[in-house]
Design an enzyme around this catalytic site. Structure first.
Site, PDB file in Angstrom:
ATOM      1  CD  GLN A 195       2.960   6.015   3.880  1.00  0.00           C
ATOM      2  OE1 GLN A 195       3.972   6.479   4.974  1.00  0.00           O
ATOM      3  NE2 GLN A 195       2.620   8.133   2.960  1.00  0.00           N
ATOM      4  CB  SER A 196       4.236  -0.392   2.002  1.00  0.00           C
ATOM      5  OG  SER A 196       4.990  -1.665   2.273  1.00  0.00           O
ATOM      6  CG  ASN A 197       5.201   0.544   7.739  1.00  0.00           C
ATOM      7  OD1 ASN A 197       5.292   1.700   8.258  1.00  0.00           O
ATOM      8  ND2 ASN A 197       3.687  -0.049   8.233  1.00  0.00           N
ATOM      9  CB  ALA A 244       7.054  -0.007   0.285  1.00  0.00           C
ATOM     10  CB  ALA A 261      -0.683   0.252   1.518  1.00  0.00           C
TER      11      ALA A 261
END
Ligand SMILES: *Cc1c(COP(=O)(O)O)cnc(C)c1O
Length: 357
Positions: free
Chosen positions: A96-98, A100, A94
């Site tokens: 705000q992917s942590n 990623a 998503a």
């Protein structure tokens, strides 16, 4: 229930822990994490709630680009990528992917290119959401970031990106969303081994372990690790996206595959897979009142930062379940802090904070 720990029990536990360490040592691993992460009491919160003694396992302190649970998974995933001769990492998440963000940092550490596909699952046009927080960090780490509309088949997108890179002579390695496959889940099998050692060092009997569950790799690894240690710790995942049936099935399927990969004939019991998905609210990544209150409460009682998408909703579940008596009769409950505080900067307007001038 009074349990007295005898010397024989301790020997048996030590044997199981050693066997698990040996099983894990067969897999290649890159050391990214600052491990072991601390295990700390949350006494102000425990006093505030008046239930069992609450502890926090600080996987927000794994160290890679502000930390989080994906770091443990990436230790095994990136080692596998290296073994396969990859020079480029592809993953998705998503906005705000942590996951990623930690993947971008891991790729930078290993000198690999990193391509990140971000799915717009919330429809937010807030520039903090689309540019700040994890998105800022992805780009700082040098990853190539591109957006996809909500509902896109992200696996197909990653495959087609990989095909294009291969035709240019690159060697891409695809990491699934959240790093959740059996190789990634080994990171949380390893976390169980670490936690067992820590608890035994300080003479702590952990009754329950609670954490936020999403793409399911964390819980699948924990279920597998606890099964390997024949542990009776009560594990509870607090869902952030899927309904309970679906979440539990995902975790169970992945735990069975992880156990098979670990390869010691381990059986995963379906009834050890528990998810409570009552704290998702309107949807993945969308704020709830309970999450906001939980994040503020922990910031103000313990000086700890939790995130709006995962650990904040997980905490909301923990707090509410303490209040409802779910843990009655238990003495020590550990909340696994999976990290994510970088996402707070993508949700600046969510927290109705007091004015300042
Ligand atoms: C990804 C993530 C989770 C969920 O872990 P899964 O392995 O995807 O279930 C929980 N908390 C944070 C902060 C995360 O980034």
């Amino acid at each position: 229930m009074t349990a007295t720990i005898t010397e024989n029990d301790t020997d048996f536990q030590n044997t199981l822990t050693k066997e698990l360490a040996t099983a894990l040592a067969r897999f290649p691993r890159v050391r990214f994490g600052h491990l072991p992460t601390p295990l700390e009491p949350m006494d102000r919160l425990s006093e505030h709630l008046g239930g069992p003694r609450l502890w926090v396992k600080r996987d927000d302190c794994t160290g890679l680009s502000s930390g989080g649970n994906k770091t443990r998974k990436l230790e095994y995933l990136m080692a596998d990528a290296q073994e396969q001769g990859a020079d480029t990492i592809i993953t998705q998440g998503a906005t705000q992917s942590n996951h990623a963000r930690q993947t971008a940092a891991a790729a930078a550490r290993l000198g690999m290119d990193c391509h990140i596909l971000l799915e717009d699952r919330t429809g937010s046009n807030d520039t903090n959401y689309t540019l700040n927080g994890n998105v800022l960090l992805d780009r700082l780490h040098g990853a190539t970031v591109s957006k996809r509309a909500g509902g896109t088949d992200m696996n197909a997108e990653m495959e087609s990106l990989a095909a294009g890179l291969t035709s240019q002579g690159k060697v891409p390695y695809i990491i699934p969303g959240g790093g959740s496959n059996p190789t990634g889940a080994l990171g949380y099998v390893n976390c169980v081994r670490e936690l067992a050692d820590q608890a035994s060092d300080i003479g702590l009997k952990i009754d329950a372990l609670v954490h936020a569950t999403g793409s399911s790799g964390t819980q699948a690894g924990l279920v597998t690790g606890l099964a390997a240690l024949q542990s009776d710790i009560h594990l509870l995942g607090i869902g952030v996206r899927a309904p309970r049936e679906k979440q539990e099935q995902m975790v169970f399927d992945l735990a069975r595959k992880t156990a098979a990969l670990l390869g010691n004939g381990l059986d995963i019991a379906r009834d050890k897979v528990r998810a409570n998905c009552d704290y998702v609210g309107p949807g993945y990544g969308l704020p709830t009142e309970g999450m906001k209150n939980a994040v503020k409460l922990l910031a103000r009682t313990e000086g700890l930062l939790f995130d709006p998408v995962y650990s904040g909703k997980g905490l909301d579940g923990l707090i509410d379940q303490v209040r409802q008596g779910y843990f009655d009769g238990m003495n020590n409950v550990v909340f696994l802090h999976t990290g994510g505080s970088a996402a707070l900067f993508g949700y600046v307007d969510t927290f109705d904070l007091h004015e300042y001038s």
